[in-house]
Design an enzyme around this catalytic site. Sequence first.
Site, PDB file in Angstrom:
ATOM      1  N   CYS A 115       0.820  -1.216   0.000  1.00 23.02           N
ATOM      2  CA  CYS A 115       0.000   0.000   0.000  1.00 23.02           C
ATOM      3  C   CYS A 115       0.852   1.264   0.000  1.00 23.02           C
ATOM      4  CB  CYS A 115      -0.952  -0.010   1.183  1.00 23.02           C
ATOM      5  SG  CYS A 115      -2.075  -1.405   1.117  1.00 23.02           S
ATOM      6  N   HIS A 259      -3.554   6.962   1.655  1.00 27.09           N
ATOM      7  CA  HIS A 259      -3.889   5.669   1.064  1.00 27.09           C
ATOM      8  C   HIS A 259      -5.287   5.299   1.543  1.00 27.09           C
ATOM      9  CE1 HIS A 259      -4.189   1.492   0.282  1.00 27.09           C
ATOM     10  NE2 HIS A 259      -3.998   1.133   1.535  1.00 27.09           N
ATOM     11  N   ASN A 289     -10.169  -0.656  -1.126  1.00 27.80           N
ATOM     12  CA  ASN A 289      -8.727  -0.450  -0.962  1.00 27.80           C
ATOM     13  C   ASN A 289      -8.033  -1.030  -2.202  1.00 27.80           C
ATOM     14  OD1 ASN A 289      -6.018  -0.783  -0.314  1.00 27.80           O
ATOM     15  ND2 ASN A 289      -6.413  -1.319   1.812  1.00 27.80           N
TER      16      ASN A 289
HETATM   17  N1  COA Z   1     -18.774  -9.128   7.498  1.00 29.18           N
HETATM   18  C1  COA Z   1     -19.346  -9.474   8.664  1.00 29.18           C
HETATM   19  N2  COA Z   1     -18.648  -9.807   9.762  1.00 29.18           N
HETATM   20  C2  COA Z   1     -17.308  -9.770   9.666  1.00 29.18           C
HETATM   21  C3  COA Z   1     -16.645  -9.423   8.474  1.00 29.18           C
HETATM   22  C4  COA Z   1     -17.435  -9.097   7.355  1.00 29.18           C
HETATM   23  N3  COA Z   1     -16.896  -8.752   6.180  1.00 29.18           N
HETATM   24  N4  COA Z   1     -15.304  -9.478   8.705  1.00 29.18           N
HETATM   25  C5  COA Z   1     -15.137  -9.864   9.968  1.00 29.18           C
HETATM   26  N5  COA Z   1     -16.350 -10.041  10.555  1.00 29.18           N
HETATM   27  C6  COA Z   1     -16.643 -10.471  11.919  1.00 29.18           C
HETATM   28  C7  COA Z   1     -15.549 -11.312  12.517  1.00 29.18           C
HETATM   29  O1  COA Z   1     -15.659 -12.651  12.073  1.00 29.18           O
HETATM   30  C8  COA Z   1     -15.823 -11.180  13.978  1.00 29.18           C
HETATM   31  O2  COA Z   1     -16.854 -12.021  14.335  1.00 29.18           O
HETATM   32  P1  COA Z   1     -16.871 -12.762  15.765  1.00 29.18           P
HETATM   33  O3  COA Z   1     -16.933 -11.659  16.772  1.00 29.18           O
HETATM   34  O4  COA Z   1     -18.102 -13.584  15.687  1.00 29.18           O
HETATM   35  O5  COA Z   1     -15.606 -13.548  15.829  1.00 29.18           O
HETATM   36  C9  COA Z   1     -16.326  -9.743  14.110  1.00 29.18           C
HETATM   37  O6  COA Z   1     -16.729  -9.349  12.780  1.00 29.18           O
HETATM   38  C10 COA Z   1     -15.298  -8.800  14.613  1.00 29.18           C
HETATM   39  O7  COA Z   1     -14.086  -9.064  13.918  1.00 29.18           O
HETATM   40  P2  COA Z   1     -12.857  -8.142  14.016  1.00 29.18           P
HETATM   41  O8  COA Z   1     -11.801  -8.575  13.034  1.00 29.18           O
HETATM   42  O9  COA Z   1     -12.442  -8.012  15.434  1.00 29.18           O
HETATM   43  O10 COA Z   1     -13.556  -6.800  13.503  1.00 29.18           O
HETATM   44  P3  COA Z   1     -13.048  -5.366  13.518  1.00 29.18           P
HETATM   45  O11 COA Z   1     -13.968  -4.524  14.285  1.00 29.18           O
HETATM   46  O12 COA Z   1     -11.582  -5.291  13.845  1.00 29.18           O
HETATM   47  O13 COA Z   1     -13.199  -4.978  11.973  1.00 29.18           O
HETATM   48  C11 COA Z   1     -11.838  -4.795  10.032  1.00 29.18           C
HETATM   49  C12 COA Z   1     -12.553  -5.730  10.981  1.00 29.18           C
HETATM   50  C13 COA Z   1     -11.065  -5.623   9.028  1.00 29.18           C
HETATM   51  C14 COA Z   1     -12.870  -3.950   9.289  1.00 29.18           C
HETATM   52  C15 COA Z   1     -10.919  -3.887  10.875  1.00 29.18           C
HETATM   53  O14 COA Z   1     -10.079  -4.662  11.701  1.00 29.18           O
HETATM   54  C16 COA Z   1     -10.072  -3.008  10.028  1.00 29.18           C
HETATM   55  O15 COA Z   1     -10.556  -2.112   9.379  1.00 29.18           O
HETATM   56  N6  COA Z   1      -8.731  -3.210  10.030  1.00 29.18           N
HETATM   57  C17 COA Z   1      -7.836  -2.501   9.165  1.00 29.18           C
HETATM   58  C18 COA Z   1      -7.882  -3.162   7.823  1.00 29.18           C
HETATM   59  C19 COA Z   1      -7.162  -2.390   6.765  1.00 29.18           C
HETATM   60  O16 COA Z   1      -7.291  -1.188   6.662  1.00 29.18           O
HETATM   61  N7  COA Z   1      -6.402  -3.094   5.960  1.00 29.18           N
HETATM   62  C20 COA Z   1      -5.707  -2.542   4.890  1.00 29.18           C
HETATM   63  C21 COA Z   1      -4.495  -1.831   5.343  1.00 29.18           C
HETATM   64  S1  COA Z   1      -3.578  -1.274   4.020  1.00 29.18           S
END
Ligand code: COA
Length: 332
Positions: A115, A259, A289
């Site tokens: 990224c 980004h 993204n």
């Molecule tokens: N739809 C529905 N539920 C989802 C999901 C989706 N697409 N993705 C994950 N979940 C669920 C998980 O399975 C988890 O369920 P559980 O509680 O039953 O185990 C729950 O949501 C919470 O998961 P978690 O990973 O802790 O969620 P979060 O609040 O951290 O959000 C992201 C997940 C990925 C959106 C978040 O972590 C994020 O934005 N991270 C940064 C990602 C990013 O920017 N990446 C690129 C960088 S360049």
Amino acid sequence: MRQARITGVGHAVPERVVTNDDLAKLMDTSDEWITERSGVKERHHVSNDEETGASDLGVQAAEIAMEMAGVSPRDIDLIVFATISSDYFLPGSAVMVQEKMGMRHVGAFDVRAACSGFVYGLSIADQFIRTGMHDNILLVGAEIQSVALKFTTEHRNLAVLFGDGAGAVILQPSHDDSGVLSTHLHSEGSHLKDLWLPAPGSKYRPFNSKELIDKDLHVPHMNGREVFKNAVIRFPEVIQEALDYNGLTLNDVALIIPHQANYRISQAVAKRLGVGMDKMYSNIHKYGNTTAASIPIAMSEAYAEGKISPGDIVILAAFGSGFTWASAAIRW
Ligand code: COA
């Protein structure tokens, strides 16, 4: 001293639009969850029935950027291609741009800083212009990531975030005080497994094992919380680094183009910096993204929308797999 100026910018995305509701048919997710957690409403994916590679989108974006800059393919004297989804494992996509656009036998190479790839590429291009080695550099950021994603509930945290697309800029020497004022690049490899795609790579043998497929090593994996936690620290840090280096404050800045990782990350960064979201460009709702392509796509749209004018200070900031992070300060 010479510095590089962006004289052309363009972008291209595949035609196929995939909405959150489309994804909800493939996995246990919802428009509400994706919108609330990431800000993404839709993204563009290549069609399964066409053979579009990252270089094809890159060429489309490059044609627009070159037209704006008033240069022809024969003028280009270096091609830098930022991507983690090159057309082939070997060689990189830059040589495909050289061939497809009928460019001279100039230097052409890929940059794999995920990224942060576009800002890393900008820094490289700027150095070549500062030293006087090159005068007309094509810098592309392009990704086709949808083909590596798994649209299943198990992989939903990653599958809903990413999209395909390309952006390109032309860099030429500046004849006044406009141009790239500074770039700052960083990395922290201890986090490599927080956002990675393990195979194929030289670590995994045999290269084409069934185990590799069965264990989903060919699919990207992400520790979303760790990525989020680090991103909201590194983005403000590297933006501040760019400001301090140039003796600028946020009041001097017309636009920050981060980004497009996640709208919630951008909101948290804006809050930490103490700026409104009007200063933080966002188009993640349309594209998701797009990794190395996200900043040039955003820059292309911000320019077309009249959000960047001559003389404006624009800050680019990136964070991603590696972890890597980087910023650039530009006087437009
Ligand atoms: N739809 C529905 N539920 C989802 C999901 C989706 N697409 N993705 C994950 N979940 C669920 C998980 O399975 C988890 O369920 P559980 O509680 O039953 O185990 C729950 O949501 C919470 O998961 P978690 O990973 O802790 O969620 P979060 O609040 O951290 O959000 C992201 C997940 C990925 C959106 C978040 O972590 C994020 O934005 N991270 C940064 C990602 C990013 O920017 N990446 C690129 C960088 S360049």
